[in-house]
Every structure is written in structure tokens, then in C-alpha cells.
Design an enzyme around this catalytic site. Structure first.
Site, PDB file in Angstrom:
ATOM      1  N   THR A 168     -40.711  23.073  24.411  1.00  0.00           N
ATOM      2  CA  THR A 168     -40.826  22.094  25.495  1.00  0.00           C
ATOM      3  C   THR A 168     -39.434  21.768  26.022  1.00  0.00           C
ATOM      4  O   THR A 168     -38.506  21.541  25.249  1.00  0.00           O
ATOM      5  CB  THR A 168     -41.518  20.813  24.975  1.00  0.00           C
ATOM      6  OG1 THR A 168     -42.761  21.214  24.407  1.00  0.00           O
ATOM      7  CG2 THR A 168     -41.748  19.811  26.082  1.00  0.00           C
ATOM      8  N   CYS A 195      -9.846  23.436   9.442  1.00  0.00           N
ATOM      9  CA  CYS A 195      -9.409  22.819   8.191  1.00  0.00           C
ATOM     10  C   CYS A 195     -10.536  22.987   7.178  1.00  0.00           C
ATOM     11  O   CYS A 195     -11.705  22.825   7.502  1.00  0.00           O
ATOM     12  CB  CYS A 195      -9.152  21.336   8.396  1.00  0.00           C
ATOM     13  SG  CYS A 195      -7.842  21.057   9.571  1.00  0.00           S
TER      14      CYS A 195
END
Ligand code: PMP
Length: 388
Positions: free
Chosen positions: A235, A323
């Protein structure tokens, strides 16, 4: 806070928020329903499709709404490989500096037996066209290259690649996520078969984007279902789509002026940093770049340290180096440009937005120099001590 991380994402503009709220409240019905509320939602969807298509220079029927560029990239690659199944076209050709999500997909496909080649870039981040020419042949199922790199802003030569792909008879997919809103993108005249776009890079909402599929290309869907002409089931995200349309219209409204202003402010920021900090290096300085992006390294100062200092000084930027628990990982983009591992952990990206003001750039420049100079001095002292 001075936000200079617009390549990561942008704040939704007021008109985007208004249209999203209107869609949430007034068009919450399912656009596939035949009753009146459903048809109201359908009209909104049709209207939004026309507005987005008009901005991107494609036909409404060429536009497949997706959850963003990551999904669009997956649909382009998997769809094109499926389309070529049973033929001698098996190979996937990408650039070495693609978005991590696309490179991860390529690694997975490679593990599944798909031959994958990466086109290298030079020290400026420019695509090696001679290598591309050698790699793009009659056994290629898809060439997939980004329009401009998210870390360095360096453009990739789309027109030249479109010509090579055309000669080889294979489609070209362009991840245009960083191009749209930062250049005059026009699908119709581009020679591109497939293009990925994401709304949140142009002050639209997150979780919505599109794959543009050139008319006549019967791409296999990633998600089966009746929606989007059987090309993307589920949808429709109507508030997202309405917000996307509003973002496109708002972007188109002032695009030329915004590009010129961002280029001027970016120039001021990078030349100011280069002048004040002799250890600063601008990456891709000789290449053609997006007007809003500059990526610098400050000696080999770890980007994490620099970004932390910058944020404490009120400036938000980012790095391509991920990181992780083990520390900063070098950026694959900077490694591909031939930088050492230490240098590739040092890239700091400043990306301006259309709302970035001249006084913010002056303050950011001043704050950045005051934050970074002591770090560089300490690094120099440590190096001297190590040499003693
Ligand atoms: N491709 C590029 C070049 C990007 O910069 C990004 C966003 N960082 C993506 C793809 C992913 O976009 P999305 O968040 O819409 O999935």
C-alpha cells in the site's frame, strides 16, 4: 548548532510538513479502494506522481515509488540481472566508490555466483573511463554508477557511461541520490535507463524515494503486488509521496539560485580552511564536484576526533569513515582514491544546504579553525617527540 551534513539528510521544509499532515489526515484511505475516500487518496497519488515526474524529467509511468534509494538500487540491480537471465549477459559493473549498501549487495551477488567488476577512480575521485571502456562489453547485464559521490561530491561521467552502455547494449543505472536537488537533473535527456532518487536529501521525508524506469524496460519487481503497475507491491506511503512531491516543487522553485549560492559559500569555507590550516588537504579539488560538498583531511587527524571537537564548537559535519567498536574504519571512497589507511580515516565532509547562510559559514570557519589547529599542533608535537 550549524548543520553542515546535508548529504546525510536534510530537514523537511514547511510545505513538506503541511502536505504530509494533510495527506495523513485527509487522504488516509487506501488508494486501491473503489469507494469515495479511496478515490480521494488515489487522486492525491496521481497528482503527486505528476509533480515528482515533472521535477525529475520523466513520465509518470516511468516513476516507481520505493522506500528510498537503497530499495531503488536493489530493485535496479536485481531487476536488471533477472531481466538478463538466460542470456550471455551475466556481469555487473559498478564503480569502486558506490554507496555501501550497493557494494554490500554486489558482494552478496558475487557470493551467489554473479561476476562483478569495479571501475576504479583516480586520485581525484574521477572515474577511470579507459577502464570502464574495457569492462563494459556484450556480457554485461547492468552498469551501475552513482551520479555524484556522497563523500567527496565528485561527479561521475554519466553521459560518457551512457554512451558506452548504449554501445554495449546494456542498461545504465545511476544512483542519482546526491545529484537531485544539487544539480539540474533531467531523466528524459540523460540516456540513463534506471535512476534512484531519495526524498530526504531534498528536504522531503525519509522512507520515500523512487526508481525511474525507462519506458519499455520490463524490470522484474523486488516486491510483488498490484501497486505501481505491478512493479512495487505494498500500500502506497501516501503522506511520504505527498511530502516528496512538495519537496520537488519547492526545490525546483529556487534551484538555480540555491546552487549558485551554495557554490559560493562552499568556496569560502574550503578556501578559508586551506588558508588557515596548512595541513588541510581538499580531496577531489581538481575534479568537478557538487556545489555544496567539500571533503578535507587535516593531516592524518582521525575524523572521529575532529568531528567531536567540531560538534563541541557548534558545527555538525560528518565523515565517510564508519566508526565501529574497533575504532574508525577507513573510508572505501578515499582508499579507492589511493589514500593511505590513516589518511582515509581522516576525511571530514562538510555539506551545505540551500538554507545555509553566509554568517553561518563565517562562524563555522572560525570555530573549525579554532577547534582543529590545537589538534594539529598536538599531532605535530607527538611526531617530533617520536622522532627524538
Ligand atoms: N545512495 C547514495 C549515494 C546515498 O547518499 C544514500 C543516502 N546516504 C543512499 C543511496 C541511500 O538512500 P536512502 O536513505 O533513501 O535509502
Amino acid at each position: 548548532m550549524i548543520y553542515l551534513d546535508h548529504n546525510a539528510t536534510t530537514a523537511p521544509s514547511p510545505e513538506v510538513v503541511t502536505e504530509m499532515l494533510d495527506a495523513l489526515q485527509g487522504a488516509w484511505a487506501n488508494p486501491s479502494s473503489t469507494h469515495a475516500p479511496g478515490q480521494r487518496a488515489r487522486r492525491l497519488l496521481v497528482d503527486a506522481r505528476t509533480r515528482v515526474a515533472s521535477f525529475l524529467g520523466c513520465q509518470g509511468a516511468e516513476l516507481v515509488f520505493t522506500s528510498g534509494a537503497t530499495e531503488a538500487n536493489h530493485m535496479a540491480v536485481r531487476g536488471a540481472l533477472a531481466l538478463a537471465r538466460g542470456t550471455e549477459r551475466r556481469r555487473l559493473v559498478l564503480s569502486a566508490v558506490e554507496h555501501p549498501g550497493l557494494l554490500a549487495l554486489a558482494r552478496r551477488l558475487q557470493a551467489e555466483g554473479v561476476p562483478v567488476d569495479l571501475i576504479p577512480v583516480d586520485a581525484q575521485g574521477r572515474l577511470d573511463l579507459a577502464a570502464a571502456r574495457a569492462l563494459i562489453g556484450p556480457d554485461v547485464a547492468l552498469v551501475s554508477v552513482m551520479g555524484a559521490n556522497n563523500e567527496t561530491g565528485v561527479h561521475l561521467p554519466i553521459a560518457a557511461l551512457a554512451a558506452l552502455a548504449h554501445e554495449a547494449g546494456c542498461p545504465l543505472h545511476v544512483d542519482a541520490t546526491q545529484l537531485v536537488g544539487k544539480s539540474h537533473f533531467d531523466f528524459a535527456g540523460s540516456g540513463i535507463a534506471l535512476a534512484s532518487v531519495s526524498a530526504h536529501k531534498l528536504h522531503g521525508p525519509k522512507g520515500i524515494g523512487a526508481l525511474l524506469v525507462r519506458k519499455g524496460l520490463a524490470l522484474q519487481p523486488l516486491l510483488e503486488g498490484r501497486q505501481e503497475r505491478h512493479r512495487r507491491g505494498g500500500t502506497e506511503n501516501l503522506p511520504g509521496i505527498a511530502g516528496f512531491a512538495a519537496a520537488c516543487e519547492r526545490t525546483a522553485h529556487t534551484l538555480s539560485a540555491d546552487l549558485a549560492r551554495m557554490a559560493q559559500l562552499r568556496q569560502r569555507l574550503e578556501s578559508g580552511l586551506l588558508q588557515a590550516l596548512p595541513e588541510a588537504r581538499l580531496l577531489g579539488d581538481a575534479a568537478e564536484r557538487l556545489p555544496n560538498t567539500c571533503c578535507l583531511r587535516f593531516g592524518t587527524l582521525d575524523s572521529e576526533r575532529v568531528l567531536d571537537r567540531l560538534e563541541r564548537a557548534g558545527v555538525v559535519a560528518s565523515s565517510g569513515a564508519a566508526c565501529s567498536a574497533g575504532g574508525t574504519q577507513p573510508s572505501h571512497v578515499l582508499l579507492a582514491m589511493g589514500l593511505s589507511a590513516a589518511q582515509a580515516k581522516a576525511g571530514v565532509r562538510f555539506s551545505l544546504g540551500r538554507d545555509t547562510r553566509a554568517d553561518e559559514i563565517e562562524r563555522a570557519l572560525d570555530a573549525a579553525v579554532r577547534a582543529i589547529a590545537p589538534l594539529l599542533a598536538r599531532e605535530a608535537a607527538d611526531t617530533c617527540a617520536a622522532l627524538d
